[in-house]
Design a protein around this motif. Structure first.
Motif, PDB file in Angstrom:
ATOM      1  N   GLN A 233      49.038 -54.193  -4.589  1.00  0.00           N
ATOM      2  CA  GLN A 233      49.878 -54.384  -5.772  1.00  0.00           C
ATOM      3  C   GLN A 233      49.181 -54.057  -7.087  1.00  0.00           C
ATOM      4  N   SER A 234      47.874 -54.303  -7.137  1.00  0.00           N
ATOM      5  CA  SER A 234      47.196 -54.043  -8.409  1.00  0.00           C
ATOM      6  C   SER A 234      45.701 -53.847  -8.184  1.00  0.00           C
ATOM      7  N   PHE A 235      45.084 -53.194  -9.150  1.00  0.00           N
ATOM      8  CA  PHE A 235      43.658 -52.867  -9.075  1.00  0.00           C
ATOM      9  C   PHE A 235      42.989 -53.355 -10.358  1.00  0.00           C
ATOM     10  N   PRO A 236      42.713 -54.643 -10.435  1.00  0.00           N
ATOM     11  CA  PRO A 236      42.184 -55.170 -11.701  1.00  0.00           C
ATOM     12  C   PRO A 236      40.682 -54.984 -11.902  1.00  0.00           C
ATOM     13  N   LEU A 237      40.002 -54.309 -10.997  1.00  0.00           N
ATOM     14  CA  LEU A 237      38.550 -54.148 -11.142  1.00  0.00           C
ATOM     15  C   LEU A 237      38.208 -52.840 -11.845  1.00  0.00           C
ATOM     16  N   VAL A 238      37.474 -52.931 -12.939  1.00  0.00           N
ATOM     17  CA  VAL A 238      36.995 -51.738 -13.648  1.00  0.00           C
ATOM     18  C   VAL A 238      35.678 -51.309 -12.997  1.00  0.00           C
ATOM     19  N   ILE A 239      35.702 -50.159 -12.328  1.00  0.00           N
ATOM     20  CA  ILE A 239      34.513 -49.652 -11.638  1.00  0.00           C
ATOM     21  C   ILE A 239      33.961 -48.460 -12.417  1.00  0.00           C
ATOM     22  N   PRO A 240      32.718 -48.539 -12.865  1.00  0.00           N
ATOM     23  CA  PRO A 240      32.149 -47.413 -13.617  1.00  0.00           C
ATOM     24  C   PRO A 240      32.277 -46.113 -12.804  1.00  0.00           C
ATOM     25  N   GLY A 241      32.775 -45.083 -13.443  1.00  0.00           N
ATOM     26  CA  GLY A 241      32.986 -43.807 -12.764  1.00  0.00           C
ATOM     27  C   GLY A 241      34.354 -43.701 -12.114  1.00  0.00           C
ATOM     28  N   TYR A 242      35.026 -44.825 -11.993  1.00  0.00           N
ATOM     29  CA  TYR A 242      36.348 -44.831 -11.343  1.00  0.00           C
ATOM     30  C   TYR A 242      37.337 -45.660 -12.175  1.00  0.00           C
ATOM     31  N   THR A 243      37.198 -45.529 -13.474  1.00  0.00           N
ATOM     32  CA  THR A 243      37.978 -46.390 -14.360  1.00  0.00           C
ATOM     33  C   THR A 243      39.468 -46.077 -14.326  1.00  0.00           C
ATOM     34  N   GLU A 244      39.829 -44.880 -13.810  1.00  0.00           N
ATOM     35  CA  GLU A 244      41.265 -44.590 -13.690  1.00  0.00           C
ATOM     36  C   GLU A 244      41.946 -45.561 -12.744  1.00  0.00           C
ATOM     37  N   LEU A 245      41.205 -46.066 -11.774  1.00  0.00           N
ATOM     38  CA  LEU A 245      41.810 -46.980 -10.801  1.00  0.00           C
ATOM     39  C   LEU A 245      42.430 -48.195 -11.490  1.00  0.00           C
ATOM     40  N   SER A 246      41.666 -48.800 -12.389  1.00  0.00           N
ATOM     41  CA  SER A 246      42.201 -49.958 -13.099  1.00  0.00           C
ATOM     42  C   SER A 246      43.067 -49.535 -14.276  1.00  0.00           C
ATOM     43  N   ALA A 247      42.719 -48.416 -14.899  1.00  0.00           N
ATOM     44  CA  ALA A 247      43.526 -47.964 -16.045  1.00  0.00           C
ATOM     45  C   ALA A 247      44.968 -47.721 -15.609  1.00  0.00           C
ATOM     46  N   LYS A 248      45.138 -47.186 -14.424  1.00  0.00           N
ATOM     47  CA  LYS A 248      46.490 -46.894 -13.951  1.00  0.00           C
ATOM     48  C   LYS A 248      46.992 -47.926 -12.945  1.00  0.00           C
TER      49      LYS A 248
ATOM     50  N   GLU B 109      35.417 -57.931  -2.192  1.00  0.00           N
ATOM     51  CA  GLU B 109      36.129 -57.168  -1.165  1.00  0.00           C
ATOM     52  C   GLU B 109      37.026 -56.124  -1.808  1.00  0.00           C
ATOM     53  N   ILE B 110      36.857 -54.897  -1.361  1.00  0.00           N
ATOM     54  CA  ILE B 110      37.846 -53.850  -1.620  1.00  0.00           C
ATOM     55  C   ILE B 110      38.328 -53.432  -0.246  1.00  0.00           C
ATOM     56  N   ASP B 111      39.542 -53.848   0.052  1.00  0.00           N
ATOM     57  CA  ASP B 111      40.092 -53.675   1.392  1.00  0.00           C
ATOM     58  C   ASP B 111      40.417 -52.197   1.625  1.00  0.00           C
ATOM     59  N   THR B 112      39.949 -51.651   2.749  1.00  0.00           N
ATOM     60  CA  THR B 112      40.207 -50.249   3.118  1.00  0.00           C
ATOM     61  C   THR B 112      40.398 -50.155   4.621  1.00  0.00           C
ATOM     62  N   PRO B 113      41.056 -49.158   5.152  1.00  0.00           N
ATOM     63  CA  PRO B 113      41.813 -48.130   4.431  1.00  0.00           C
ATOM     64  C   PRO B 113      43.232 -48.586   4.059  1.00  0.00           C
ATOM     65  N   GLY B 114      43.688 -49.727   4.619  1.00  0.00           N
ATOM     66  CA  GLY B 114      45.003 -50.245   4.262  1.00  0.00           C
ATOM     67  C   GLY B 114      44.941 -51.019   2.952  1.00  0.00           C
ATOM     68  N   HIS B 115      46.092 -51.519   2.531  1.00  0.00           N
ATOM     69  CA  HIS B 115      46.174 -52.337   1.318  1.00  0.00           C
ATOM     70  C   HIS B 115      45.677 -51.575   0.091  1.00  0.00           C
ATOM     71  N   THR B 116      45.894 -50.271   0.067  1.00  0.00           N
ATOM     72  CA  THR B 116      45.342 -49.460  -1.024  1.00  0.00           C
ATOM     73  C   THR B 116      46.408 -48.652  -1.766  1.00  0.00           C
ATOM     74  N   SER B 117      47.651 -49.036  -1.603  1.00  0.00           N
ATOM     75  CA  SER B 117      48.744 -48.299  -2.242  1.00  0.00           C
ATOM     76  C   SER B 117      48.461 -47.978  -3.709  1.00  0.00           C
ATOM     77  N   VAL B 118      47.946 -48.942  -4.429  1.00  0.00           N
ATOM     78  CA  VAL B 118      47.804 -48.797  -5.880  1.00  0.00           C
ATOM     79  C   VAL B 118      46.822 -47.681  -6.254  1.00  0.00           C
ATOM     80  N   ILE B 119      45.929 -47.323  -5.346  1.00  0.00           N
ATOM     81  CA  ILE B 119      44.995 -46.217  -5.640  1.00  0.00           C
ATOM     82  C   ILE B 119      45.765 -44.918  -5.883  1.00  0.00           C
ATOM     83  N   SER B 120      46.958 -44.828  -5.331  1.00  0.00           N
ATOM     84  CA  SER B 120      47.763 -43.614  -5.505  1.00  0.00           C
ATOM     85  C   SER B 120      48.145 -43.361  -6.964  1.00  0.00           C
TER      86      SER B 120
END
Lengths: 555, 555
Positions: free
Chosen positions: B220-235, B266-277
């Motif tokens: 549902q959401s990606f509230p973690l700001v990861i350096p180098g992958y900030t689009e994940l939380s930005a979007k 925990e960053i659950d993979t490969p499921g539970h990752t809809s929001v990465i899209s």
């Protein structure tokens, strides 16, 4: 366009935040926003102060709710439409006719006899920039309409807007009784603070609940200070500070009435009275007798010596003194869970029964009639739990209200007795069920009334199931109930809301609503509650809340 | 006198407020109070700052808890005894031996490899007016002992006292892993504030929970700001403000470590990752596909394209960047609820599988090994959900920890694989069960994991049921888990506490405790939590809480 109630949410660009849904509603698709000088005017000479105060609170909600539409973009895609929308200059309140004796206060109408209350209203919000109009036959009706008006609006970039103008509403409740029962005796640590109760009254008023059924005292504690009987609370409250004084009561009932809410106090008798033994041991049989489970349904055991003439008089006088603290028509004397063994084992009660040549049931009849006569002497009508007409049928006045709590399957039998009914069944409306059993030494630990009662379950209840058309007229309405063995200030809001709102809509809008159509609106209500300071529980992840229908089981 | 663990509460004049119960405990019956100049001294050269801070917090608890004994008179009948009691002048902390390299900080010891952590301590509180002594082989052990010391005391008329001196404790946990899992992705409105998490960390430390298993992101959401992958939380975050920045993470892990708590992200993979899209659509199969129930166990659907080389690299690099934000040894890559149909219907995945001539399971193995190798390259070990060894067994390093969640009946099968186990079974430890189902259009509305998991149910769990002696050594411990589809700040405290404390005692003190003996102590913990600002839920009416045992089913 005129749309059916349950199609509304599907047709609108966002879910439509009215809760409970008005019984007559038509909406358009034109944007409209509150004008910068928007005002609410009362076109009534010498408008009552409590109506003026309600208008002021409504303006506060309009300014502070700041509820963004529950859609993915929170309304951003409507920005141009909203910016170009016409402005609503005003809302004007008026009575259809000013009564001969002048306009009555909202507070007096809220506590009037239930059959005399008029809660309907009409509300028109034009799309063309002309003023909105709220009309009713009562101040109470105007208050209900104000509540509806406050739910029409969303916030976007400083604009308070709707996309659904024009709005035409002609609304009135299907059932006259929509309640919430709160137990303030069993809580952990301390009873609820007056501020907790006031916050709950506010929340109740937002969903047009009109009755607080206040189960004030119980076996565990006696937090009510009754003039002439102050020993009860002095010795029976959890602490000297853990009481509701007459001044607190006045504060609470005044606050409630100003929000369209009547308070029905309950002092449960003859059972659930163990704590009275602290001050008046002579009136209580089997006080704290063990094993408690042989003498009561929950600890501590203790019941009023209903066969004692002195106890009958004590009880009637005490109830009368307590009832005098409250302005409303009704007072509940309880009557649930009377334990026969407690009286069988009590020598004093057995002696009284023998000397008067009465059975237990005859004594209960005498006891109840005395209490109810005392209430009637100050203009009060009685409310009782279902045992008083089923398990232990006693003589009751025709205007008595019976609350069904044990099971909804008892409703038909109560209807057969001809008394008026308030739905309070544990299998639908008990908010405390499903959190585990609270008695100790109980390893499996499940709740006696498992499972948890979901909002969906209550919402789909049929108030007239198995009743004849004539019996259906006996149903006054229904209520959610919170017994507080496992609740207190720490979970009052999240346990009660939004589930009690679902029950409120059932009895305002009538049965037949479906949970799929209701969910988006109930989300809006949760988000609005939080904006207003009530910590309502989440229904779904936020991701679902902003995508109406997308998290449906079948979506 | 030396008393058995479970007889303690019966023998003492009030319930004895230690939670979890020390594994070695002897108490007396002499009153003792804190002296007016009572102080806590650290007899360690250059004591680490976080230990000094912990001492300061402990002094705050001693001054501010003001917990009255949970007996009817709240301790009043002990007034003379307390007034005449000897005074405890001090508590002195020391290490059994100062390590060659100097004393390590509490924070570094809290996040050390789990097999290296030393949490035991001895605590002696004499009754004769001489000073109390706390010794340990580690700073972390001293912190656990301070926590115990703070629970020894009641308040009466300005005195902070115990009636149970002398106290001799020799304590160490039965299991090295005692956790609490918090989901911060599914919450309504917003993820938990940093302050909510810190309050929870404080509460965890009070019952010696040593691991926060932080399920940070989900479908549902990606509230973690990861350096180098900030689009994940930005979007992918619910809003720009609804994120945990690297600075927030540092704040939280620092706060946790100073309280003896390791954080397993925990960053659950490969499921539970809809929001990465939202940010990387190329890496997600079946993103938001409908009907969701055909593609995922909960909406929205979406899984990492595990057969794509680019996605394998993206995932491994992203997990590595995320893991680098956390100081602890472990990182969870999840692995639960992989939906086969999602991949079957995804043309890209089918093409990848065909071109590489791999089965789904082979691709999952490659995917998982790449992620875990990336973690290992920065010194991290992996944690996975049980499907990674049962439903979809992949190659895992020997030091991998497996969490059993679907059912406690799966523990034996996981043990058969030889991996270390953390008990997390939904049928015992899921705090969210029993509040109704949250998917929409679901009129019956019951929870998939009904009923509500009571504290009694978790407390009587057997961690080694059906395991051989050798397999029993694989059990690292266990945890309560809060999934937050229906939870948020509004009910975090009351949903979590005191139930998570019951699980904490199970895994610190070991199994075999009985609910009857535990209840009075758990009441004390609830009341103490509230004094410290955590809104723990009521277990029973206050009437019962001050009468240990009287509300037992059999009393």
């Amino acid at each position: 366009m005129k749309v059916s109630l349950f199609a509304v949410s599907a047709l609108l660009p966002s879910a439509f935040a009215l809760w409970p849904l008005p019984t007559g509603l038509s909406v358009g698709t034109t944007a409209l926003r509150l004008g910068k000088t928007f005002d609410i005017k009362i076109s009534i000479p010498n408008a009552p102060a409590d109506l003026v105060a309600a208008v002021s609170r409504t303006k506060g909600f309009l300014a502070n709710d700041k509820l963004e539409a529950l859609v993915i973009d929170r309304g951003a895609s409507s920005a141009k439409v909203v910016a170009a929308a016409k402005s609503l200059p005003s809302l004007t309140l008026s009575l259809v006719a000013i009564p001969a004796g002048g306009c009555k206060s909202l507070s007096s109408e809220a506590v009037a006899p239930i059959e005399d209350r008029v809660e309907g209203y009409t509300l028109t919000v034009p799309a063309d920039g002309s003023g909105a109009v709220l009309k009713a036959n009562s101040t109470l009706g105007l208050f209900r309409g104000l509540t509806t008006f406050s739910q029409l609006w969303y916030e976007l970039e400083g604009s308070t807007y709707t996309l659904s103008a024009p709005v035409k509403i002609s609304d009135a409740p299907v059932y006259p009784y929509r309640g919430f029962m709160l137990d303030t005796a069993g809580t952990s640590t301390a009873p609820f603070a007056v501020s907790d109760i006031k916050r709950t009254l506010d929340a109740m008023s937002w969903v047009k609940i009109n009755t607080l059924h206040w189960h004030i005292v119980d076996s565990q504690s006696f937090p009510l200070v009754i003039p002439g009987y102050t020993e009860l609370s002095a010795k029976g409250a959890y602490s000297a500070a853990a009481v509701y004084t007459p001044s607190d009561i006045k504060d609470i009932v005044t606050y409630a009435a100003a929000r369209g809410i009547d308070v029905i106090p309950e002092i449960d008798t003859p059972g659930h009275t163990s704590v009275i033994s602290k001050a008046f041991p002579e009136h209580i049989a089997c006080a704290e007798a063990t094993p408690w489970a042989s003498f009561a349904n929950e600890p501590p055991a203790g019941q009023l010596r209903l066969a004692s003439e002195a106890t009958v008089k004590f009880t009637a006088d005490m109830l009368k003194a307590a009832a005098a603290l409250f302005p409303g028509q009704f007072f509940s004397t309880g009557g649930d869970e009377i334990n026969a063994n407690c009286y069988t084992q009590d020598n004093a009660t057995q002696a009284s029964l023998a000397s008067s040549n009465q059975t237990f049931l005859q004594a209960l009849d005498t006891f109840t009639q005395a209490s109810h006569a005392a209430l009637r002497s100050i203009g009060k009508s009685a409310v009782v739990w279902e045992e008083m007409v089923l398990a232990n049928p006693v003589t009751l006045a025709n205007d008595t209200i019976v609350m069904v709590w044990i099971s909804s399957s008892d409703v038909q039998a109560v209807a057969d007795t001809g008394f008026r009914i308030v739905h309070s069944a544990s299998d639908y409306f008990y908010l405390d069920c499903g959190h585990g059993g609270w008695v100790g030494d109980f390893p499996t630990g499940n709740s006696w009334c498992d499972p948890f009662k979901t909002w969906q379950h209550a919402y789909t209840f049929d108030p007239v199931a198995n009743l004849t058309a004539a019996q259906s007229t006996l149903v006054l309405g229904g209520q959610s109930l919170l017994w507080t063995e496992q609740s207190g200030p720490e979970n009052l809001d999240s346990t009660t809301w939004p589930r009690a709102a679902a029950t409120a809509e059932l009895f305002w809008s009538g049965p037949g609503g479906d949970v799929q159509a209701a969910l988006p609106r109930l989300h809006e209500e949760v988000y609005r509650f939080r904006q207003r300071g009530v910590a309502a529980n989440a229904l779904q992840p936020h991701w679902c809340a902003v995508r109406p229908g997308v998290c449906d089981l079948t979506a």
